[in-house]
Motif scaffolding. Sequence first.
Motif, PDB file in Angstrom:
ATOM      1  N   ALA A 288      20.800  54.640  36.032  1.00  0.00           N
ATOM      2  CA  ALA A 288      21.912  54.007  34.885  1.00  0.00           C
ATOM      3  C   ALA A 288      23.046  54.214  35.247  1.00  0.00           C
ATOM      4  N   LEU A 289      23.537  54.997  35.602  1.00  0.00           N
ATOM      5  CA  LEU A 289      25.199  55.230  36.084  1.00  0.00           C
ATOM      6  C   LEU A 289      25.372  54.267  36.966  1.00  0.00           C
ATOM      7  N   ALA A 290      24.397  54.266  38.159  1.00  0.00           N
ATOM      8  CA  ALA A 290      25.027  53.340  39.212  1.00  0.00           C
ATOM      9  C   ALA A 290      25.008  51.830  38.517  1.00  0.00           C
ATOM     10  N   ALA A 291      24.100  51.458  37.838  1.00  0.00           N
ATOM     11  CA  ALA A 291      24.327  50.307  37.045  1.00  0.00           C
ATOM     12  C   ALA A 291      25.465  50.022  36.319  1.00  0.00           C
ATOM     13  N   ALA A 292      25.941  51.083  35.618  1.00  0.00           N
ATOM     14  CA  ALA A 292      27.241  51.074  34.823  1.00  0.00           C
ATOM     15  C   ALA A 292      28.336  51.006  35.668  1.00  0.00           C
ATOM     16  N   GLU A 293      28.607  51.559  36.836  1.00  0.00           N
ATOM     17  CA  GLU A 293      29.225  51.416  37.752  1.00  0.00           C
ATOM     18  C   GLU A 293      29.599  50.088  38.398  1.00  0.00           C
ATOM     19  N   THR A 294      28.344  49.478  38.727  1.00  0.00           N
ATOM     20  CA  THR A 294      28.274  47.980  39.105  1.00  0.00           C
ATOM     21  C   THR A 294      28.943  46.859  38.282  1.00  0.00           C
ATOM     22  N   CYS A 295      28.454  47.483  36.981  1.00  0.00           N
ATOM     23  CA  CYS A 295      28.992  46.472  35.761  1.00  0.00           C
ATOM     24  C   CYS A 295      30.460  46.513  35.617  1.00  0.00           C
ATOM     25  N   LEU A 296      30.953  47.860  35.890  1.00  0.00           N
ATOM     26  CA  LEU A 296      32.351  47.934  35.368  1.00  0.00           C
ATOM     27  C   LEU A 296      33.227  47.322  36.707  1.00  0.00           C
ATOM     28  N   GLU A 297      32.636  47.382  37.839  1.00  0.00           N
ATOM     29  CA  GLU A 297      33.235  46.892  39.242  1.00  0.00           C
ATOM     30  C   GLU A 297      33.416  45.438  38.892  1.00  0.00           C
ATOM     31  N   ASP A 298      32.285  44.667  38.417  1.00  0.00           N
ATOM     32  CA  ASP A 298      31.975  43.370  38.011  1.00  0.00           C
ATOM     33  C   ASP A 298      33.530  42.812  37.100  1.00  0.00           C
ATOM     34  N   ILE A 299      33.359  43.650  36.012  1.00  0.00           N
ATOM     35  CA  ILE A 299      34.686  43.208  35.211  1.00  0.00           C
ATOM     36  C   ILE A 299      35.909  43.534  35.746  1.00  0.00           C
ATOM     37  N   ARG A 300      36.139  44.459  36.391  1.00  0.00           N
ATOM     38  CA  ARG A 300      37.351  44.597  36.993  1.00  0.00           C
ATOM     39  C   ARG A 300      37.761  43.399  38.106  1.00  0.00           C
ATOM     40  N   HIS A 301      36.893  42.949  38.950  1.00  0.00           N
ATOM     41  CA  HIS A 301      36.667  41.795  39.737  1.00  0.00           C
ATOM     42  C   HIS A 301      37.149  40.447  38.788  1.00  0.00           C
ATOM     43  N   GLN A 302      36.395  40.582  37.921  1.00  0.00           N
ATOM     44  CA  GLN A 302      36.711  39.391  36.939  1.00  0.00           C
ATOM     45  C   GLN A 302      37.934  39.299  36.252  1.00  0.00           C
ATOM     46  N   GLN A 303      38.556  40.432  35.917  1.00  0.00           N
ATOM     47  CA  GLN A 303      39.891  40.339  35.201  1.00  0.00           C
ATOM     48  C   GLN A 303      40.932  40.096  36.499  1.00  0.00           C
ATOM     49  N   GLU A 304      40.826  40.493  37.597  1.00  0.00           N
ATOM     50  CA  GLU A 304      41.798  40.355  38.489  1.00  0.00           C
ATOM     51  C   GLU A 304      41.806  38.985  39.026  1.00  0.00           C
ATOM     52  N   ARG A 305      40.538  38.162  39.060  1.00  0.00           N
ATOM     53  CA  ARG A 305      40.357  36.830  39.196  1.00  0.00           C
ATOM     54  C   ARG A 305      41.371  35.868  38.011  1.00  0.00           C
ATOM     55  N   ASP A 306      40.924  36.561  36.929  1.00  0.00           N
ATOM     56  CA  ASP A 306      41.723  35.889  35.910  1.00  0.00           C
ATOM     57  C   ASP A 306      43.199  35.843  35.853  1.00  0.00           C
ATOM     58  N   ARG A 307      43.834  37.247  36.355  1.00  0.00           N
ATOM     59  CA  ARG A 307      45.240  37.158  36.585  1.00  0.00           C
ATOM     60  C   ARG A 307      45.736  36.463  37.602  1.00  0.00           C
ATOM     61  N   LEU A 308      45.038  36.254  38.564  1.00  0.00           N
ATOM     62  CA  LEU A 308      45.425  35.424  40.149  1.00  0.00           C
ATOM     63  C   LEU A 308      45.390  33.904  39.529  1.00  0.00           C
ATOM     64  N   ALA A 309      44.548  33.468  38.602  1.00  0.00           N
ATOM     65  CA  ALA A 309      44.326  32.281  38.095  1.00  0.00           C
ATOM     66  C   ALA A 309      45.650  31.740  37.252  1.00  0.00           C
ATOM     67  N   GLU A 310      45.687  32.889  36.460  1.00  0.00           N
ATOM     68  CA  GLU A 310      47.049  32.459  35.570  1.00  0.00           C
ATOM     69  C   GLU A 310      48.378  32.425  36.276  1.00  0.00           C
ATOM     70  N   ARG A 311      48.578  33.185  37.264  1.00  0.00           N
ATOM     71  CA  ARG A 311      49.480  33.051  38.331  1.00  0.00           C
ATOM     72  C   ARG A 311      49.619  31.787  39.098  1.00  0.00           C
ATOM     73  N   GLU A 312      48.557  31.286  39.561  1.00  0.00           N
ATOM     74  CA  GLU A 312      48.588  30.121  40.325  1.00  0.00           C
ATOM     75  C   GLU A 312      48.902  28.994  39.281  1.00  0.00           C
ATOM     76  N   TYR A 313      48.320  29.175  38.082  1.00  0.00           N
ATOM     77  CA  TYR A 313      48.346  27.862  36.994  1.00  0.00           C
ATOM     78  C   TYR A 313      49.918  27.771  36.955  1.00  0.00           C
ATOM     79  N   ALA A 314      50.710  29.007  36.549  1.00  0.00           N
ATOM     80  CA  ALA A 314      52.114  28.878  36.115  1.00  0.00           C
ATOM     81  C   ALA A 314      52.744  28.351  37.430  1.00  0.00           C
ATOM     82  N   ALA A 315      52.512  28.476  38.784  1.00  0.00           N
ATOM     83  CA  ALA A 315      53.098  28.104  39.741  1.00  0.00           C
ATOM     84  C   ALA A 315      52.944  26.632  39.824  1.00  0.00           C
TER      85      ALA A 315
END
Length: 232
Positions: free
Chosen positions: A159-186
């Motif tokens: 269960a811990l490993a599953a939670a860690e994987t889920c957290l890592e996915d969320i962080r990747h998604q947030q990073e993609r969102d930030r990059l997308a906003e930056r590219e959109y602004a450019a």
Amino acid sequence: MFEPFMTQLRTLLQGSFPAGDTRPSRAALAVNLREAAASVRAARIALARARAEQQQDRKRLQQIRASIEDLENRARNALLKGSEALAREAAEAIALLEDEKAALETATTAFDEDLAALTETLHRAQSRLRALKRGERSVDVRAHVLKAQSFDTGQGQSALAAAETCLEDIRHQQERDRLAEREYAALAVADRPEVLIEKLGDAGCGAPVKTRADDVLARLKSDLPCLLEANR
């Protein structure tokens, strides 16, 4: 009273129980602990009552001693006055009180020893009960930790490993969102060049597009000498 509980708790803590669900053992331990706690409470109440009765016996003993002393003084006065019949009546009462005093002194002395032994036993029982309760908490904590670390047969990961994987996915998604906003602004600069012009002006690259507070303040300061000259 506590030996079965201690053995059971030691078994749970050392992990020597059979493989599988340990909830029945933990449930039995909880039941035994409740029974032990109830026994300790009952013993404490009984000991408190015994101590209260012992205090009453001591108080009665003091009253008897005072009565004997008072009767002896009055019997002597009766003898001095020649009232031997009254002195004999007092002597008979004194004899009865002395018998009661002797019996009560023997009983209170013996009971004091019993109370001391019972108090020590109760204190040991209370100490062992506290140790058992701490051990029960350790068992519960261990059970929760083992549950958190147990492997899920369907996914093949804890269960811990599953939670860690889920957290890592969320962080990747947030990073993609930030990059997308930056590219959109450019990309939006081509549609709104005034935004970039304003940004360059604020950075001192060319004339500023909008009025800044610093410029207004500098202009006001430059007007001060003229105002002072005009007011003279």
